[in-house]
Design an enzyme around this catalytic site. Structure first.
Site, PDB file in Angstrom:
ATOM      1  N   ASN A 291       4.883   6.055   3.586  1.00  0.00           N
ATOM      2  CA  ASN A 291       4.178   6.720   2.487  1.00  0.00           C
ATOM      3  C   ASN A 291       3.984   8.215   2.665  1.00  0.00           C
ATOM      4  OD1 ASN A 291       3.820   4.244   1.055  1.00  0.00           O
ATOM      5  ND2 ASN A 291       2.284   3.697   2.587  1.00  0.00           N
ATOM      6  N   THR A 292       4.539   8.779   3.738  1.00  0.00           N
ATOM      7  CA  THR A 292       4.557  10.231   3.919  1.00  0.00           C
ATOM      8  C   THR A 292       6.027  10.631   3.925  1.00  0.00           C
ATOM      9  OG1 THR A 292       2.478  10.264   5.149  1.00  0.00           O
ATOM     10  CG2 THR A 292       3.960  12.133   5.500  1.00  0.00           C
TER      11      THR A 292
ATOM     12  N   PHE B 244      -1.801   8.137   4.300  1.00  0.00           N
ATOM     13  CA  PHE B 244      -2.620   8.758   5.363  1.00  0.00           C
ATOM     14  C   PHE B 244      -3.881   9.419   4.796  1.00  0.00           C
ATOM     15  CE2 PHE B 244       1.023   9.584   8.662  1.00  0.00           C
ATOM     16  CZ  PHE B 244       0.981   8.237   9.028  1.00  0.00           C
TER      17      PHE B 244
ATOM     18  N   ASN C 117       0.835  -1.203   0.000  1.00  0.00           N
ATOM     19  CA  ASN C 117       0.000   0.000   0.000  1.00  0.00           C
ATOM     20  C   ASN C 117       0.867   1.249   0.000  1.00  0.00           C
ATOM     21  OD1 ASN C 117      -0.507   1.923   2.521  1.00  0.00           O
ATOM     22  ND2 ASN C 117       0.128  -0.072   3.344  1.00  0.00           N
TER      23      ASN C 117
ATOM     24  N   SER D 146       5.254   5.259   8.986  1.00  0.00           N
ATOM     25  CA  SER D 146       4.631   5.055   7.678  1.00  0.00           C
ATOM     26  C   SER D 146       5.653   5.412   6.601  1.00  0.00           C
ATOM     27  CB  SER D 146       3.398   5.934   7.510  1.00  0.00           C
ATOM     28  OG  SER D 146       3.006   5.901   6.141  1.00  0.00           O
TER      29      SER D 146
ATOM     30  N   LYS E  29       5.168   3.508  17.217  1.00  0.00           N
ATOM     31  CA  LYS E  29       5.177   2.430  16.218  1.00  0.00           C
ATOM     32  C   LYS E  29       6.335   2.649  15.267  1.00  0.00           C
ATOM     33  CE  LYS E  29       2.190   0.110  12.855  1.00  0.00           C
ATOM     34  NZ  LYS E  29       0.781  -0.045  12.443  1.00  0.00           N
TER      35      LYS E  29
ATOM     36  N   ASN F 115       5.567  -1.422  11.404  1.00  0.00           N
ATOM     37  CA  ASN F 115       4.782  -0.967  10.250  1.00  0.00           C
ATOM     38  C   ASN F 115       5.101  -1.835   9.007  1.00  0.00           C
ATOM     39  OD1 ASN F 115       3.221   0.883   8.595  1.00  0.00           O
ATOM     40  ND2 ASN F 115       3.543   2.353  10.251  1.00  0.00           N
TER      41      ASN F 115
HETATM   42  C1  LIG Z   1      -3.829  -0.666   3.558  1.00  0.00           C
HETATM   43  C2  LIG Z   1      -3.006  -0.456   4.787  1.00  0.00           C
HETATM   44  C3  LIG Z   1      -3.088   0.755   5.454  1.00  0.00           C
HETATM   45  C4  LIG Z   1      -2.339   0.963   6.611  1.00  0.00           C
HETATM   46  N1  LIG Z   1      -2.448   2.156   7.266  1.00  0.00           N
HETATM   47  C5  LIG Z   1      -1.777   2.338   8.428  1.00  0.00           C
HETATM   48  C6  LIG Z   1      -1.932   3.540   9.167  1.00  0.00           C
HETATM   49  O1  LIG Z   1      -2.702   4.436   8.812  1.00  0.00           O
HETATM   50  N2  LIG Z   1      -1.201   3.689  10.308  1.00  0.00           N
HETATM   51  C7  LIG Z   1      -0.352   2.707  10.771  1.00  0.00           C
HETATM   52  O2  LIG Z   1       0.263   2.870  11.821  1.00  0.00           O
HETATM   53  N3  LIG Z   1      -0.203   1.547  10.089  1.00  0.00           N
HETATM   54  C8  LIG Z   1      -0.889   1.340   8.942  1.00  0.00           C
HETATM   55  N4  LIG Z   1      -0.746   0.165   8.254  1.00  0.00           N
HETATM   56  C9  LIG Z   1       0.227  -0.851   8.753  1.00  0.00           C
HETATM   57  C10 LIG Z   1      -0.452  -1.931   9.590  1.00  0.00           C
HETATM   58  O3  LIG Z   1      -1.013  -1.387  10.758  1.00  0.00           O
HETATM   59  C11 LIG Z   1       0.573  -3.014   9.987  1.00  0.00           C
HETATM   60  O4  LIG Z   1       1.550  -2.420  10.802  1.00  0.00           O
HETATM   61  C12 LIG Z   1       1.247  -3.667   8.798  1.00  0.00           C
HETATM   62  O5  LIG Z   1       0.363  -3.821   7.716  1.00  0.00           O
HETATM   63  C13 LIG Z   1       1.836  -5.031   9.157  1.00  0.00           C
HETATM   64  O6  LIG Z   1       0.829  -5.906   9.612  1.00  0.00           O
HETATM   65  P1  LIG Z   1       0.104  -6.974   8.642  1.00  0.00           P
HETATM   66  O7  LIG Z   1       1.198  -7.728   7.928  1.00  0.00           O
HETATM   67  O8  LIG Z   1      -0.693  -7.856   9.554  1.00  0.00           O
HETATM   68  O9  LIG Z   1      -0.738  -6.196   7.715  1.00  0.00           O
HETATM   69  C14 LIG Z   1      -1.483  -0.061   7.090  1.00  0.00           C
HETATM   70  C15 LIG Z   1      -1.417  -1.284   6.419  1.00  0.00           C
HETATM   71  C16 LIG Z   1      -2.155  -1.498   5.280  1.00  0.00           C
HETATM   72  C17 LIG Z   1      -2.072  -2.822   4.574  1.00  0.00           C
END
Ligand SMILES: Cc1cc2nc3c(=O)[nH]c(=O)nc-3n(C[C@H](O)[C@H](O)[C@H](O)COP(=O)(O)O)c2cc1C
Length: 347
Positions: free
Chosen positions: A174-175, A114, A110, A172, A208, A237
């Protein structure tokens, strides 16, 4: 629940990933949430920050960015739910498409950036819901902000009265530039400002971090958190790494990788973090969890809570119950009577 879910899954898996997510949120909001009605195995209960949760399996940030469905997700069987990331102002995020399934790899990439409805929308929803369950609030900064630390302070101060814990998301990918806040001086300054801002409404405060943190980064991050007596670290993350084993044609999309291909990397960084933290505060293990064995590996590497998001995309709501049952069986196999006994067993 199984028939309902199989039909929904057939439909959702044929949609673009972000459209499917929007449909899922709307369905959950309209009460179509499958509920886990079975009690959790007593061995899964975990006490953290003075509260006892029925199980250690959490929903990670990003699924419910705008606090639209925390109660539906608690009802699905999660022991904790984290909403956000919330930024002060609403923002669009990056151009679509920005969310990709890597189906062959059980992964997700992704670059949402934000996207969200902003602080006021999250505040209105959180303040309107009855306080129940364990709901964390994850805060971030606007892309165009001229003072990013002030963004965290603004969101944390406003949302602390409605949060069971707060998370500063400095990881993140992506910022642009956000991860610079993980540097020693920047991080200490940011977290101190946020601690001061929530002093009137103290709630556990976590940070985080990225699974891409080097050993040196971890030395600095953990030193700052220990100095400031932080309440926890989430590891972590999404990653900018692209393991050589990825099969999917989408593997070169820009953004953060999550799901199964992140499990080994994030668990190793969790273990290194736990070695440095020496049980001074709890850790949350996030990244690639899709089974009870994965959750158990995070716990044995030092996490007392575990979170997931991406594998829910592939497995749907029944995943939560399955992970809990598998985890309870693994604890019993190894003669642990509680999660607490297993935390850090591999360290
Ligand atoms: C589509 C998407 C959006 C996410 N948005 C955020 C976010 O806004 N803030 C954040 O701290 N982590 C965000 N994450 C990261 C997840 O909270 C997590 O840390 C990461 O995906 C690893 O866990 P997973 O493998 O179970 O997905 C996002 C992940 C995905 C896939």
């Amino acid at each position: 629940m199984a028939v309902w879910y199989r039909a929904a899954d057939f439909f959702l898996s044929r949609l673009d990933a972000e459209t499917a997510h929007g449909v899922a949120i709307r369905a959950l909001k309209s009460g179509l949430a499958p509920r886990d009605r079975l009690p959790d195995p007593p061995s899964l209960a975990v006490t953290v920050w003075g509260r006892t949760l029925p199980n250690p399996i959490g929903l990670a940030a990003g699924f419910d960015k705008n606090a639209e469905v925390p109660d539906a997700m608690l009802g699905m069987g999660f022991g904790l739910v984290e909403i956000g990331s919330v930024t002060p102002k609403p923002q669009e995020g990056n151009a679509r498409p920005r969310l990709f399934r890597l189906s062959e790899d059980s992964g997700v990439i992704n670059r949402m950036g934000f996207n969200g409805a902003g602080l006021n929308a999250a505040l209105a929803r959180l303040s309107a819901r009855p306080r129940q369950g364990f709901v964390g609030v994850n805060v971030g900064a606007n892309k165009d902000s001229t003072n990013r630390k002030a963004d965290y302070v603004t969101c944390a101060a406003a949302l602390a009265p409605h949060a069971d814990y707060l998370v500063c998301n400095v990881s993140s990918p992506n910022t642009p530039g956000l991860r610079n806040l993980q540097g020693r001086l920047q991080l200490a300054d940011l977290l101190k400002q946020v601690q001061d801002a929530i002093a009137a409404n103290p709630v556990p405060l976590l940070v985080k971090i990225a699974p891409d943190a080097t050993d040196h980064d971890l030395d600095d991050i953990v030193a700052v958190c220990r100095d400031l007596r932080m309440d926890g670290i989430i590891v972590g993350n999404t990653t900018l790494e692209r393991p050589a084993t990825l099969q999917s044609a989408r593997r070169s999309e820009a953004g953060g990788l999550s799901g199964a291909p992140l499990m080994a990397l994030s668990t190793e960084v969790l273990r290194k973090t736990a070695q440095r933290v020496e049980k001074r505060f709890p850790l949350i293990g996030t990244g690639g969890v899709g089974s009870g064995a994965d959750a158990y590996a995070k716990i044995r590497a030092g996490a007392c809570l575990v979170q997931l998001y991406s594998m829910l995309v592939y497995e749907g709501p029944p995943l939560v119950r399955r992970i809990k049952d598998e985890l309870a069986a693994l604890l019993a196999r190894d003669r642990f009577t509680s999660i607490a006994e297993a935390v850090g067993a591999d360290l």
